[in-house]
Design an enzyme around this catalytic site. Structure first.
Site, PDB file in Angstrom:
ATOM      1  CG  HIS A 138      23.003 -81.603  60.681  1.00 50.79           C
ATOM      2  ND1 HIS A 138      22.238 -82.646  61.144  1.00 50.79           N
ATOM      3  CD2 HIS A 138      22.992 -81.711  59.332  1.00 50.79           C
ATOM      4  CE1 HIS A 138      21.790 -83.353  60.115  1.00 50.79           C
ATOM      5  NE2 HIS A 138      22.235 -82.805  59.002  1.00 50.79           N
TER       6      HIS A 138
ATOM      7  N   GLY B 170      16.674 -83.821  59.720  1.00 49.75           N
ATOM      8  CA  GLY B 170      15.650 -83.014  60.380  1.00 49.75           C
ATOM      9  C   GLY B 170      14.269 -83.616  60.256  1.00 49.75           C
TER      10      GLY B 170
END
Ligand code: 4AZ
Length: 315
Positions: A71, A227
């Protein structure tokens, strides 16, 4: 052909395999919120910049590869061209000679990535050229598919993301760390199902996700940490248990942070990085609740043995 150059080559090829070079910081200090100021604790932590702005975290897993969240890359084409990966940083606005900035060669999103459910929220980022490892820049170990993390382990999530929803980390953007226990998928789904929140989702924690945090809330990853690594000790190394993926708010009671599970994606990672090695946590051996991950003891018997063998082959 002489045997000497041949055995030399064989040993030189074997050496990095036998010596696990991942998940071993030069030093680590247990402590509060900002990561220790020597900047040596989390050498795999990277920041991904888009047009010079930090957008996400990531974890270095090999000389040329960073693992992050899918994302983070809604526009792969532009982001491949206009992003940089910052390695070896501690304060993002106060970088030192230990910091290396790399261009991106390619971004690979997991083929199952779905932004609605956050399924497959994992991405591989290939650097333009390999980085040299230093004590400030080192890879974290990856767990194999069947790896099991002890639920009592002290896992840490790190990043330069928000310190509260909508509250950015103040300058000079000092790397933050927080200890978060793992919560298995079943337990995490029952927490989400029992806690009032919008949108009310049923069993939102799908296969390939793992949670971490506290039932009472307060300690969590947040926006901008996406992340980044969820690192857990395993068999004397720091291993990447998950990648910051999503949450409902940050640190809210009964709503732990959700992470993409790295063991679940180990096969996909090995398909893109052919020589990648994986560690087998908690299999065949004693996985104690608390393991010493920074001692200088490990691997030295192996090194000694190797050197003896090496010398003998050369004779
Ligand atoms: C986000 O917005 C986000 N508490 C990431 C992680 C978490 C919450 C939000 C986990 O990117």
């Amino acid at each position: 052909m002489s045997m000497v150059p041949f055995s030399l080559a064989v040993w030189l090829l074997l050496l990095p395999v036998l010596l696990k070079v991942c998940g071993k910081p030069a030093q680590r200090i247990m402590g509060g919120e900002p990561a220790p100021s020597d900047g040596l604790s989390w050498p795999w932590q990277v920041s991904i910049l888009y047009r010079d702005q930090p957008i996400c975290g990531g974890a270095l897993i090999a000389e040329k590869w960073v693992l992050s969240a899918a994302h983070c890359f809604p526009n792969i084409k532009s982001q491949t061209t206009h992003s940089d990966v910052v390695l070896g940083a501690y304060q993002l606005l106060n970088t030192s000679s230990n910091t290396v900035t790399s261009d991106i060669q390619q971004i690979i999103l997991h083929p199952t990535y779905d932004s609605d459910s956050s399924r497959g929220d994992i991405a591989l980022v290939e650097l333009k050229s390999p980085v040299s490892f230093t004590k400030y820049i080192l890879p974290i170990c990856l767990p194999e598919t069947s790896a099991k993390f002890s639920m009592e382990e002290s896992c840490y999530v790190t990043g330069w993301g928000d310190i509260q929803p909508g509250v950015e980390l103040p300058p000079p953007l000092t790397l933050q760390e927080v200890k978060v226990p793992l919560i298995d998928r079943e337990k995490c789904n029952s927490l989400f199902n029992a806690t009032q929140h919008e949108p009310q989702l049923h069993n939102p924690v799908g296969p390939g996700m793992i949670c971490a945090g506290y039932q009472e809330g307060g300690k969590d990853s947040c926006q901008g940490d996406s992340g980044g690594p969820l690192a857990c000790p395993c068999d004397g190394h720091w291993v990447l248990a998950g990648v910051v993926s999503w949450g409902i708010g940050c640190g809210r009671p009964g709503l732990p942070g959700v992470y993409s599970s790295t063991p679940f994606y180990a096969t996909w990672i090995s398909q893109h990085i052919p020589n990648m090695t994986f560690v087998t946590c908690g299999k065949g051996g004693t996985t104690s609740g608390k393991s010493e991950v920074n001692g200088r003891e490990q691997n030295y018997p192996v090194v000694t043995l190797l050197l003896v063998f090496f010398t003998l082959t050369l004779l």
